[in-house]
Design a protein around this motif. Sequence first.
Motif, PDB file in Angstrom:
ATOM      1  N   GLU A 162       0.833  -1.195   0.000  1.00 50.06           N
ATOM      2  CA  GLU A 162       0.000   0.000   0.000  1.00 50.06           C
ATOM      3  C   GLU A 162       0.871   1.250   0.000  1.00 50.06           C
ATOM      4  O   GLU A 162       1.823   1.352   0.770  1.00 50.06           O
ATOM      5  N   LYS A 163       0.549   2.147  -0.880  1.00 47.22           N
ATOM      6  CA  LYS A 163       1.190   3.464  -0.900  1.00 47.22           C
ATOM      7  C   LYS A 163       0.100   4.483  -0.621  1.00 47.22           C
ATOM      8  O   LYS A 163      -0.763   4.739  -1.465  1.00 47.22           O
ATOM      9  N   ARG A 164       0.115   5.056   0.572  1.00 45.55           N
ATOM     10  CA  ARG A 164      -0.992   5.886   1.023  1.00 45.55           C
ATOM     11  C   ARG A 164      -0.813   7.357   0.622  1.00 45.55           C
ATOM     12  O   ARG A 164       0.250   7.918   0.776  1.00 45.55           O
ATOM     13  N   THR A 165      -1.919   7.899   0.137  1.00 46.72           N
ATOM     14  CA  THR A 165      -1.980   9.354  -0.039  1.00 46.72           C
ATOM     15  C   THR A 165      -3.161   9.927   0.733  1.00 46.72           C
ATOM     16  O   THR A 165      -3.268  11.117   0.905  1.00 46.72           O
ATOM     17  N   GLY A 166      -4.077   9.019   1.185  1.00 39.52           N
ATOM     18  CA  GLY A 166      -5.211   9.447   1.990  1.00 39.52           C
ATOM     19  C   GLY A 166      -4.858   9.430   3.466  1.00 39.52           C
ATOM     20  O   GLY A 166      -3.766   9.048   3.869  1.00 39.52           O
ATOM     21  N   LYS A 167      -5.802   9.837   4.297  1.00 37.42           N
ATOM     22  CA  LYS A 167      -5.548   9.961   5.728  1.00 37.42           C
ATOM     23  C   LYS A 167      -5.892   8.694   6.509  1.00 37.42           C
ATOM     24  O   LYS A 167      -5.399   8.491   7.605  1.00 37.42           O
ATOM     25  N   ASN A 168      -6.759   7.840   5.955  1.00 36.18           N
ATOM     26  CA  ASN A 168      -7.153   6.643   6.688  1.00 36.18           C
ATOM     27  C   ASN A 168      -7.524   5.537   5.710  1.00 36.18           C
ATOM     28  O   ASN A 168      -7.469   5.718   4.497  1.00 36.18           O
ATOM     29  N   ASP A 169      -7.928   4.389   6.254  1.00 37.76           N
ATOM     30  CA  ASP A 169      -8.234   3.230   5.429  1.00 37.76           C
ATOM     31  C   ASP A 169      -9.403   3.498   4.496  1.00 37.76           C
ATOM     32  O   ASP A 169      -9.433   3.007   3.368  1.00 37.76           O
ATOM     33  N   THR A 170     -10.382   4.273   4.957  1.00 31.69           N
ATOM     34  CA  THR A 170     -11.528   4.570   4.111  1.00 31.69           C
ATOM     35  C   THR A 170     -11.099   5.404   2.908  1.00 31.69           C
ATOM     36  O   THR A 170     -11.562   5.200   1.786  1.00 31.69           O
ATOM     37  N   ASP A 171     -10.178   6.351   3.118  1.00 27.48           N
ATOM     38  CA  ASP A 171      -9.660   7.132   1.994  1.00 27.48           C
ATOM     39  C   ASP A 171      -8.993   6.218   0.978  1.00 27.48           C
ATOM     40  O   ASP A 171      -9.149   6.394  -0.233  1.00 27.48           O
ATOM     41  N   LEU A 172      -8.254   5.229   1.468  1.00 24.29           N
ATOM     42  CA  LEU A 172      -7.572   4.316   0.568  1.00 24.29           C
ATOM     43  C   LEU A 172      -8.587   3.550  -0.267  1.00 24.29           C
ATOM     44  O   LEU A 172      -8.422   3.394  -1.483  1.00 24.29           O
ATOM     45  N   ASP A 173      -9.662   3.087   0.375  1.00 21.11           N
ATOM     46  CA  ASP A 173     -10.697   2.365  -0.343  1.00 21.11           C
ATOM     47  C   ASP A 173     -11.339   3.229  -1.423  1.00 21.11           C
ATOM     48  O   ASP A 173     -11.792   2.726  -2.445  1.00 21.11           O
ATOM     49  N   ARG A 174     -11.376   4.550  -1.203  1.00 14.07           N
ATOM     50  CA  ARG A 174     -12.060   5.432  -2.151  1.00 14.07           C
ATOM     51  C   ARG A 174     -11.119   6.016  -3.197  1.00 14.07           C
ATOM     52  O   ARG A 174     -11.455   6.981  -3.871  1.00 14.07           O
TER      53      ARG A 174
END
Length: 769
Positions: A613-625
Motif C-alpha cells: 500500500e502506498k498511502r496518499t489518503g488519511k485513513n483506510d476509508t480514503d484508501l478504499d475510495r
Amino acid sequence: MSNRLPKQVEWVRDARWASWWLSDEELFNFKQRDFEKKARQLRASGVNAVITFGAFHFRWNFVDEWPEMLCMLRRLCAACHRHAIKVVEHHSALGVFHPVGEKERQNILAYIKKNPEKHSGFLKILNDGDKEYKGLKFSSMRQIDPRTSQFARSGYLAYPFCHNNPDWQRLYFAHLKAIYACGVDGIMTDDVQFWLKDYACGCIHCRDKFKQDTGYEMPPSGIDDKNFYGNIDNPANRAWVLWRIRCHQEHQKRVFDHFRSLGLELARPIYCSCNTNSYGSRGMGLALDNLDGCYSTIFTEVNSTEPQAHCWLRIGAESSQRSALARRNGAPPMCLFYPHNAEENLFCWAMTKTWGQNYWGTNWGMKLKKEAAMLARPFNFEKKHSRLNARPESVAEVGVLFSARTVWLHGDQDAKPDYIRMSDPASTDCWAGWCEVLALANIPFDTFGDNDLEERRYFDRFRLIIVPNAVCLSDKAVTALKAFARQGGKLIITHQSGLKDETGAWRKKYPFSDLVGADASGKALAQTEYRGIRQKSPPWITTKQNQLAVAKCDCPQAPVAVFSLRKNAKELMTLAGGKGPALFRHRYGKGSVIVFAGKPGRIVCINRHKRIEKRTGKNDTDLDRGLGRRFAEIDFTMNSRVKRLMQAAVKSLAPDAPFETEGVPEGFIAGVWTCGAHTVIHITNAAGTLLDSGKTVPIPAPLRFPRADTLPGGSRTMLLKIRRDCRQAILRSPELIGAKKLVVRKSGAATVIEVPAGLVRCYSVIEAD
C-alpha cells in the motif's frame, strides 16, 4: 443428510448475483419510485438476485434505527420482486464498533461522516462505550478474553458478542423475525466466530457449555495456560478446537430451525474467504465443512484488496473446496469477486463459469450505473445461453482429498501458517498445490472431503485419488482407501497421511504399511528429526526403476517423512546420501499406489500475492475510495521439476483422461462439464496474468490476453480431446458476434475439437453434442 434443495429456494441454482448497496440515501431520501428505478437498472443488466450490503452492515451499531431500516427493506423487497429479483438480507451479526485511540475513532467516524447528525444512536454508543437495549447492556453479551477476563476484540475495531450468550440469541432472533416480515427471500448472517484467535470465548456461558459438552474445563480466568491454549498435542485443546467449530455449526442450525418454525423456507448463502486455512477454523471456530444441511449456496469471498484477476490460481483451489461441499449438499457453489472495471469483471465471471460456479461481482466504489453496465455483458450472455450453465456435472476422474480434520487438528515444525497469504504448510498448502498443478495442466479434478471419503462417494467415478498429507484420518477412511485400491483404483499418498486418527491423536502403528509396501517411523530419530521427519530434505535422485522422466528435484525448504521399504515396493527416487526413499510405488490388489515421502503440493503451492500500500489518503476509508494506491507483487514461480513430477505421476496412474489438450499453452484454463445432454467446455485465458510473474502491478492491473499461438506450447489451432461421442461443436463468447461452428473429428473412442486461436480472447464456451 438430504442433498436436495427445498423447491422454494431452487432459484439459487440460476442466480446471477449483485449487491444492493445501501446508504443514507436509501434510508432517508428514497421514495418507492427510486427503489423501482434501481431494481429496473439491475434487472436490465441480467441480475436476478441481490444481496444487501453497505452502510448498515454492522447492524448492532444502528439498533436505534432498526425501525427505519426495516421500512427501507420492505420497500426494497417490493421493488425487487416486481422486477423478478430475489433479495437476500445480509449483515454482520456480532460486532459493535469500539475504538481504542483517536486513529481508530476517526476511522469509525468515517463510516458515517456524510451525515453523522442523522445517526445520533450510533454516535452515542461510540461515545458511551456501551448501550442498554431492552433491559440488557451490550457489555453483558460480549466475548471475553479468558487470559485477562477483559472484553475480546475483533478485527473490525469492535467488541463482538458471544453467539453462545442466550440474551444475545433472544434479541438477535427477534431482529431476524422482523427482517423476515419484510419479505426477504434469504438471510446471510456474517462474522459468527470467536474473534480472539485460539482463546475466546471465556464468558460464563462458554465455560459452562464447554464443560457440559466435552467434560473438560477451561483454565481459570486470568491465566494464559500454554499447555491448553494452542497446544494441539493436548487432547483438551483438541476438544476446545472442535467444540468452538461445533458452536458455529449450532448457530447456523438455529437460524434454519428458527425461520422454519415460522413456516418459512429461505435461501441461506454461507461463505468464508479462506475455509482451508487453520487460522479461521482452528483459530476462530469458523468452519464450513461440518455444516451439511445448513446452506442453499456456498461460496468463496475473494479479499477486496487482492489483485482480482491475478489471484485465480489459489482462489481456484479454494473454490474447488466450496464446490466439494456444494456437491455433497446438492447446492450450487458461487464465488464473490470485487472487480474494478468491466474487463476485470469479465475475467472473474469467466473463471467462475470455468469452475462450474455462480458469480457475484460487486465493488462498493462504483456508482450503480457503472456497476450495472459492468455486469450486463456477461450476465446477459449467461441468461441468453442458460443451458450452458444449468446444473453442471463434473466429468473428473481424479479426486483430491481435502482433509478438514487435518487442518483443524494437526500442526508440525514446518514453516508457520500465514493467514494473509492463505498459507498453511502443515496441511493446506499440501492440498492446494496439487489443485494448482492439475489446473495448469487442464487435468479435470474434484476436491472432496473427509466425510465423502468415509462414505465412499464418487468411488464409481474416480480412477485416481490423491491424499495430500491428510494426517488425521479415521479408521473408516483408511479402510475406504484400501478398498478403493483393492478394487483397481489408483492412489497418490504423501508425507504423513494417516499417522493420526480423526481426533488428532497419534496412531501407534502406521495404517498404510500393507497398502504402500513400506513402514513409516513414528519415533524421534535425532535432534534434527521429529516423528520420523527430516526437516530439511536432501535432493531427490531418480533410480533406474523411475519412468517419470524427472532426474532430480531440489527442495530443501520442505521436510520428508522417513520410510522403510518392504521388498515388493519399487523405489523411483531416493534421498541423496542414502537417506531413504523419496518416491516409491507399490501394487495393492488390482490397484497401485505412488507415495511421496515429502510434501510436493507444499513445495509448488502458489499462495496469495504480496500486497503493498502506498498511502496518499488519511485513513483506510480514503484508501478504499481511491486516495491511495494498492500494488501486488505477482509471483507464479513454481519448482518446475516437482510440478512435472506431480503431473507425470498423475498421468502414469490415470492415462487416457476424459479431457486432454494439445497446442493449448499454460494459462488457458479449461473447465469441462455436462449440462443435461450437452458437454460444455469453458476456456478462460489467464496466460497474461502468468506473464506478470516477477512484476509489481497496480490494483487494478491492466489485463493482457495473448493469443495461444504466440505462447510456448501454443498453436494456431488448439485441439481439445474429450472422451465422448460428439458430432458438432459450437463456440460462443460475449466478446464475439454470433456463434462459430468448429471442426470436429473422431479419434478412436474420443472426439477432437479444433479451436482456432483467434476465437479465444478472454473467454469462450464450447457446446458439444
